[in-house]
Design a protein around this motif. Structure first.
Motif, PDB file in Angstrom:
ATOM      1  N   TRP A 148      38.151  37.740  27.431  1.00 22.17           N
ATOM      2  CA  TRP A 148      39.298  38.102  28.248  1.00 22.17           C
ATOM      3  C   TRP A 148      40.108  36.838  28.513  1.00 22.17           C
ATOM      4  CZ3 TRP A 148      40.936  42.816  28.817  1.00 22.17           C
ATOM      5  CH2 TRP A 148      40.048  43.888  28.853  1.00 22.17           C
ATOM      6  N   LEU A 149      41.414  36.891  28.221  1.00 20.01           N
ATOM      7  CA  LEU A 149      42.316  35.770  28.477  1.00 20.01           C
ATOM      8  C   LEU A 149      43.382  36.202  29.478  1.00 20.01           C
ATOM      9  CD1 LEU A 149      42.951  34.438  24.826  1.00 20.01           C
ATOM     10  CD2 LEU A 149      41.323  33.548  26.503  1.00 20.01           C
ATOM     11  N   ARG A 150      43.661  35.326  30.414  1.00 19.02           N
ATOM     12  CA  ARG A 150      44.740  35.601  31.368  1.00 19.02           C
ATOM     13  C   ARG A 150      45.360  34.290  31.827  1.00 19.02           C
ATOM     14  NH1 ARG A 150      43.348  34.940  36.913  1.00 19.02           N
ATOM     15  NH2 ARG A 150      45.207  36.168  37.415  1.00 19.02           N
ATOM     16  N   LYS A 151      46.608  34.394  32.242  1.00 15.98           N
ATOM     17  CA  LYS A 151      47.318  33.232  32.765  1.00 15.98           C
ATOM     18  C   LYS A 151      47.190  33.235  34.284  1.00 15.98           C
ATOM     19  CE  LYS A 151      51.020  32.091  30.667  1.00 15.98           C
ATOM     20  NZ  LYS A 151      52.420  32.050  30.143  1.00 15.98           N
ATOM     21  N   THR A 152      46.679  32.138  34.828  1.00 17.43           N
ATOM     22  CA  THR A 152      46.452  32.051  36.271  1.00 17.43           C
ATOM     23  C   THR A 152      47.740  31.691  37.007  1.00 17.43           C
ATOM     24  OG1 THR A 152      45.813  29.725  36.123  1.00 17.43           O
ATOM     25  CG2 THR A 152      44.070  31.359  35.863  1.00 17.43           C
ATOM     26  N   GLU A 153      47.642  31.690  38.349  1.00 14.04           N
ATOM     27  CA  GLU A 153      48.818  31.407  39.164  1.00 14.04           C
ATOM     28  C   GLU A 153      49.366  30.001  38.938  1.00 14.04           C
ATOM     29  OE1 GLU A 153      46.034  32.695  40.115  1.00 14.04           O
ATOM     30  OE2 GLU A 153      46.545  34.709  40.844  1.00 14.04           O
ATOM     31  N   ASP A 154      48.479  29.057  38.604  1.00 16.58           N
ATOM     32  CA  ASP A 154      48.933  27.681  38.378  1.00 16.58           C
ATOM     33  C   ASP A 154      49.342  27.430  36.928  1.00 16.58           C
ATOM     34  OD1 ASP A 154      46.462  27.835  37.228  1.00 16.58           O
ATOM     35  OD2 ASP A 154      45.552  26.211  38.377  1.00 16.58           O
ATOM     36  N   GLY A 155      49.364  28.472  36.098  1.00 14.10           N
ATOM     37  CA  GLY A 155      49.869  28.351  34.736  1.00 14.10           C
ATOM     38  C   GLY A 155      48.835  28.030  33.676  1.00 14.10           C
ATOM     39  N   ARG A 156      47.593  27.815  34.069  1.00 18.25           N
ATOM     40  CA  ARG A 156      46.577  27.518  33.059  1.00 18.25           C
ATOM     41  C   ARG A 156      46.035  28.815  32.473  1.00 18.25           C
ATOM     42  NH1 ARG A 156      41.064  27.629  34.366  1.00 18.25           N
ATOM     43  NH2 ARG A 156      40.625  28.414  36.472  1.00 18.25           N
ATOM     44  N   VAL A 157      45.326  28.694  31.333  1.00 14.01           N
ATOM     45  CA  VAL A 157      44.739  29.860  30.670  1.00 14.01           C
ATOM     46  C   VAL A 157      43.268  29.946  31.053  1.00 14.01           C
ATOM     47  CG1 VAL A 157      44.200  30.945  28.462  1.00 14.01           C
ATOM     48  CG2 VAL A 157      46.360  29.715  28.754  1.00 14.01           C
ATOM     49  N   LEU A 158      42.857  31.123  31.532  1.00 14.56           N
ATOM     50  CA  LEU A 158      41.467  31.372  31.905  1.00 14.56           C
ATOM     51  C   LEU A 158      40.828  32.253  30.838  1.00 14.56           C
ATOM     52  CD1 LEU A 158      39.128  31.250  34.030  1.00 14.56           C
ATOM     53  CD2 LEU A 158      40.100  33.359  35.003  1.00 14.56           C
ATOM     54  N   ALA A 159      39.640  31.839  30.359  1.00 18.71           N
ATOM     55  CA  ALA A 159      38.898  32.613  29.359  1.00 18.71           C
ATOM     56  C   ALA A 159      37.576  33.051  29.964  1.00 18.71           C
ATOM     57  CB  ALA A 159      38.657  31.783  28.103  1.00 18.71           C
ATOM     58  N   LEU A 160      37.303  34.362  29.916  1.00 17.11           N
ATOM     59  CA  LEU A 160      36.071  34.936  30.452  1.00 17.11           C
ATOM     60  C   LEU A 160      35.369  35.738  29.363  1.00 17.11           C
ATOM     61  CD1 LEU A 160      37.421  36.273  33.878  1.00 17.11           C
ATOM     62  CD2 LEU A 160      36.055  34.202  33.517  1.00 17.11           C
ATOM     63  N   SER A 161      34.046  35.616  29.321  1.00 22.03           N
ATOM     64  CA  SER A 161      33.272  36.410  28.372  1.00 22.03           C
ATOM     65  C   SER A 161      33.341  37.880  28.761  1.00 22.03           C
ATOM     66  CB  SER A 161      31.816  35.943  28.359  1.00 22.03           C
ATOM     67  OG  SER A 161      31.021  36.798  27.561  1.00 22.03           O
ATOM     68  N   THR A 162      33.413  38.752  27.767  1.00 18.77           N
ATOM     69  CA  THR A 162      33.444  40.194  28.034  1.00 18.77           C
ATOM     70  C   THR A 162      32.042  40.770  28.212  1.00 18.77           C
ATOM     71  OG1 THR A 162      33.417  40.670  25.665  1.00 18.77           O
ATOM     72  CG2 THR A 162      35.575  40.462  26.713  1.00 18.77           C
ATOM     73  N   ILE A 163      31.004  39.938  28.096  1.00 20.23           N
ATOM     74  CA  ILE A 163      29.623  40.404  28.245  1.00 20.23           C
ATOM     75  C   ILE A 163      29.239  40.345  29.720  1.00 20.23           C
ATOM     76  CG2 ILE A 163      27.219  39.990  27.605  1.00 20.23           C
ATOM     77  CD1 ILE A 163      28.227  38.707  25.034  1.00 20.23           C
ATOM     78  N   CYS A 164      28.774  41.462  30.237  1.00 17.04           N
ATOM     79  CA  CYS A 164      28.388  41.513  31.641  1.00 17.04           C
ATOM     80  C   CYS A 164      27.137  40.671  31.871  1.00 17.04           C
ATOM     81  CB  CYS A 164      28.127  42.961  32.061  1.00 17.04           C
ATOM     82  SG  CYS A 164      27.672  43.137  33.809  1.00 17.04           S
ATOM     83  N   PRO A 165      27.128  39.809  32.878  1.00 16.83           N
ATOM     84  CA  PRO A 165      25.952  38.975  33.144  1.00 16.83           C
ATOM     85  C   PRO A 165      24.774  39.752  33.728  1.00 16.83           C
ATOM     86  CG  PRO A 165      27.605  38.612  34.829  1.00 16.83           C
ATOM     87  CD  PRO A 165      28.234  39.505  33.805  1.00 16.83           C
ATOM     88  N   HIS A 166      24.979  41.044  34.000  1.00 18.89           N
ATOM     89  CA  HIS A 166      23.879  41.839  34.548  1.00 18.89           C
ATOM     90  C   HIS A 166      22.863  42.170  33.448  1.00 18.89           C
ATOM     91  CE1 HIS A 166      22.376  45.871  36.350  1.00 18.89           C
ATOM     92  NE2 HIS A 166      21.592  44.867  36.740  1.00 18.89           N
TER      93      HIS A 166
END
Length: 233
Positions: A148-166
């Motif tokens: 998952w990629l998204r642009k944060t409020e401060d303009g940087r790119v955040l990358a998150l794994s789509t695999i649930c840690p549960h």
């Protein structure tokens, strides 16, 4: 005719041959012959140092050639075996050093323009392609996961794994609630990946990301599910 008339001296007056000289010559000749036979016999009976040295060098050369051939006969059949076992290590080393989509630091190039990310911070799921190496096999440009990629409020790119840690299910995005949600066991996370309930043991796994020359790169990794710690697998 008398001796005086023929000019010959009387037999009584002729000088006698020196028998001692004749005997000496005979003895000398015999000694030389005997000495020659003795010398020849000595030469035949006693080997020379030069001949022994030649035989020693010849024996050493034969042993050296035999040893080299023996080593070659052992090594040559082992070359294919060494290549068979070393190939996975060399390929893995090449992959770590940078090949295909992966750079020398281990980041994988993504097929998305960073400027294409929504300005409102909504996440976009992107497939990660990389060279897949399985021991002796190499499959280039294969899908190895999603992020998952998204642009944060401060303009940087955040990358998150789509695999649930549960328990390792796929995490979805709910636009109406603007959160991440796992349908397997109702784990929920906010847009920054922070957990909203106590079902998952930790937050969503954030991945390293960088932007270089307008290209987005991510260090794609997977982590063990079901543990509070972020343990790479």
């Amino acid at each position: 005719m008398s001796d005086s008339e023929t000019g010959r001296r009387p037999a009584a007056e002729r000088p006698l041959e020196d028998s001692s000289s004749t005997d000496a010559c005979t003895e000398a000749t015999g000694a030389e012959a005997a000495g020659g036979r003795t010398s020849s016999t000595a030469k035949r009976d006693v080997p020379s140092d030069q001949g022994a040295e030649v035989r020693t060098r010849r024996s050493f050369a034969v042993q050296a050639v035999t040893a080299i051939l023996s080593v070659l006969l052992v090594i040559i059949p082992l070359i294919p075996c060494l290549g068979f076992f070393l190939t996975p290590l060399l390929r893995r080393k090449g992959a770590e050093a940078g090949s295909g989509r992966r750079d020398a630091e281990g980041f994988v190039r993504l097929d998305i323009d960073p400027t294409a990310l929504p300005e409102d911070g909504s996440p976009v799921m992107v497939t990660v392609f990389d060279d897949e190496i399985d021991a002796w096999n190499k499959f280039p440009d294969q899908p190895v996961g999603t992020v998952w990629l998204r642009k944060t409020e401060d303009g940087r790119v955040l990358a998150l794994s789509t695999i649930c840690p549960h328990l390792g299910c796929m995490v979805d995005f709910r636009p109406g609630r603007r959160d991440f949600f796992c349908p397997c066991h109702t784990s929920a996370f906010d847009l920054n990946g922070q957990r909203l309930n106590q079902i998952p043991p930790r937050n969503m796994d954030e991945l390293e990301v960088k932007v270089a020359d307008g290209v987005l790169w991510v260090r794609y990794r997977t982590f063990r599910a079901g543990t509070p710690e972020k343990i790479p697998v």
